[in-house]
Write a protein that holds these residues in place. Structure first.
Motif, PDB file in Angstrom:
ATOM      1  N   GLU A  53      16.398  17.966   6.429  1.00  0.00           N
ATOM      2  CA  GLU A  53      15.138  18.230   7.333  1.00  0.00           C
ATOM      3  C   GLU A  53      14.234  19.089   6.470  1.00  0.00           C
ATOM      4  N   PRO A  54      14.685  19.838   5.569  1.00  0.00           N
ATOM      5  CA  PRO A  54      13.664  20.545   4.739  1.00  0.00           C
ATOM      6  C   PRO A  54      12.642  20.126   4.038  1.00  0.00           C
ATOM      7  N   VAL A  55      13.000  18.847   3.317  1.00  0.00           N
ATOM      8  CA  VAL A  55      12.044  18.088   2.812  1.00  0.00           C
ATOM      9  C   VAL A  55      11.138  17.495   3.632  1.00  0.00           C
ATOM     10  N   ALA A  56      11.238  17.005   4.602  1.00  0.00           N
ATOM     11  CA  ALA A  56      10.268  16.335   5.523  1.00  0.00           C
ATOM     12  C   ALA A  56       9.458  17.696   6.219  1.00  0.00           C
ATOM     13  N   ALA A  57       9.919  18.477   6.775  1.00  0.00           N
ATOM     14  CA  ALA A  57       9.317  19.603   7.209  1.00  0.00           C
ATOM     15  C   ALA A  57       8.248  20.493   6.292  1.00  0.00           C
ATOM     16  N   VAL A 210       8.154  18.873 -10.596  1.00  0.00           N
ATOM     17  CA  VAL A 210       8.926  20.096 -10.250  1.00  0.00           C
ATOM     18  C   VAL A 210      10.259  19.941  -9.185  1.00  0.00           C
ATOM     19  N   ARG A 211      11.085  20.657  -9.652  1.00  0.00           N
ATOM     20  CA  ARG A 211      12.362  20.575  -8.914  1.00  0.00           C
ATOM     21  C   ARG A 211      12.757  21.562  -7.970  1.00  0.00           C
ATOM     22  N   VAL A 212      12.935  21.447  -6.719  1.00  0.00           N
ATOM     23  CA  VAL A 212      13.047  22.572  -5.823  1.00  0.00           C
ATOM     24  C   VAL A 212      14.774  22.562  -5.532  1.00  0.00           C
ATOM     25  N   GLU A 213      15.167  23.787  -5.738  1.00  0.00           N
ATOM     26  CA  GLU A 213      16.733  23.774  -5.537  1.00  0.00           C
ATOM     27  C   GLU A 213      17.091  24.522  -4.113  1.00  0.00           C
ATOM     28  N   ASP A 214      18.147  24.446  -3.902  1.00  0.00           N
ATOM     29  CA  ASP A 214      18.994  25.012  -2.622  1.00  0.00           C
ATOM     30  C   ASP A 214      18.561  24.623  -1.328  1.00  0.00           C
ATOM     31  N   ASN A 215      17.649  23.038  -1.467  1.00  0.00           N
ATOM     32  CA  ASN A 215      17.392  22.747  -0.057  1.00  0.00           C
ATOM     33  C   ASN A 215      16.556  23.560   0.872  1.00  0.00           C
ATOM     34  N   SER A 216      15.700  24.413   0.138  1.00  0.00           N
ATOM     35  CA  SER A 216      14.935  25.628   0.541  1.00  0.00           C
ATOM     36  C   SER A 216      13.645  24.937   1.568  1.00  0.00           C
ATOM     37  N   VAL A 217      13.537  24.999   2.718  1.00  0.00           N
ATOM     38  CA  VAL A 217      12.299  24.698   3.220  1.00  0.00           C
ATOM     39  C   VAL A 217      10.978  25.373   2.889  1.00  0.00           C
TER      40      VAL A 217
END
Length: 326
Positions: A53-57, A210-217
């Protein structure tokens, strides 16, 4: 971020999870006592996006209905976040005539021209069409953009590299998004991909990565904001990879015996993680949580009811939309 922006992200995540839980319930309701993928109200494969969900939101918070999104075979979270009609999407999943594709496409082939959303069961298929949309937007002189989403396994496909190359060459207004949930079906990323981050591949095409870690919305929201602004300003494409989580199986019925990380998955669920963060910051309480959940449940259950009450296609129309009539 402003408090309202954070609550909007949370609200979107709650709606997505509520929807996926409802589809999970309906999908399995009549596939017992022995699981039969072809049985029931929702026959066929089902790929659910719980945990992603964090990716889409985070990405779709920056988009409007005039922007285009091409998603994967696991599409519901992006469809919901981008504003696809929930009732017609659900009817399509149930194979009903009121669905987005008249019940003929199913959950992996959702298409909503009202908000320029599409998806496909073919790996990396959404990248080239996104380029076509972006080229059209560019030639019309608009600030509209396209967002192309795929999984980390698809980053090894030719369509991925060809799309990044052409988008960079023509400075197309595209944001490429890679959802890295660690597993390409049953194959771990480490066994299929020679780099630890697909974001590093952006450098080979001269574009930001860029790479986003930790599934952070909120981290996704920040990275997407920069990429979307760059695309709207005519500065060309960007690549964002998000290390996210596949909370459930690759498909429903997947026993997941290959997953060495399965025991720790519940503790990485992004929804309670973000909820606890907002509670700690004083922006969320029991009343607000209950309100968000109730509103989401009402929308979702109404969509489920709409789908169940809609008619199934007449078998006599099986060849409609396949052949042109003289």
């Amino acid at each position: 971020m402003e408090a309202q922006d954070r609550l909007d992200l949370y609200r979107t995540m709650v709606l997505i999870r509520t929807y996926e839980e409802a589809i999970l319930r309906e999908y399995h309701a009549d596939k017992k006592p022995v699981f039969d993928i072809g049985a029931g109200l929702v026959p066929g494969e089902m790929h659910l996006s719980a945990g992603q969900e964090p990716v889409a939101a985070g990405v779709c918070a920056h988009l409007t209905g005039d922007d285009a999104v091409t998603a994967t075979h696991r599409p519901h979270h992006f469809a919901i976040a981008h504003g696809v009609d929930l009732q017609r999407m659900t009817a399509e999943i149930f194979g009903r005539t009121t669905g987005l594709g008249g019940g003929r496409g199913g959950h992996m082939h959702l298409f909503d021209p009202a908000v320029h959303f599409s998806c496909s069961g073919i790996i990396a298929e959404g990248y080239p069409p996104a380029l076509g949309q972006a080229l059209a937007f560019q030639r019309r002189g608009t600030d509209r953009i396209a967002v192309a989403v795929t999984g980390e396994g698809a980053a090894n496909q030719g369509a991925f590299h060809e799309s990044l190359n052409l988008a960079a060459l023509w400075k197309l207004p595209v944001v490429f998004v890679v959802e890295d949930n660690d597993w390409g079906i049953s194959v771990p990323r480490s066994a299929s991909t020679c780099v630890t981050s697909n974001a590093d591949r952006a450098a080979g095409y001269g574009i930001p990565g860029v790479r986003v870690e930790d599934n952070s919305v909120e981290a996704v929201h920040e990275a997407a904001g920069q990429a979307v602004a760059r695309a709207r300003a005519g500065e060309g494409p960007s690549l964002i990879e998000v290390h996210t989580l596949r909370l459930w199986g690759h498909f429903e019925g997947d026993a997941q015996g290959y997953r060495s990380d399965l025991d720790g998955v519940p503790g990485r669920d992004p929804l309670p993680t973000y909820e606890n963060q907002l509670r700690a910051d004083g922006e969320l309480d029991d009343a607000k949580v209950a309100g968000f959940r109730a509103a989401a449940s009402e929308r979702v259950e109404a969509a489920i009811a709409f789908a169940k009450e809609s008619p199934e296609p007449d078998p006599a129309t099986a060849l409609d939309f396949v052949f042109a009539r003289a």
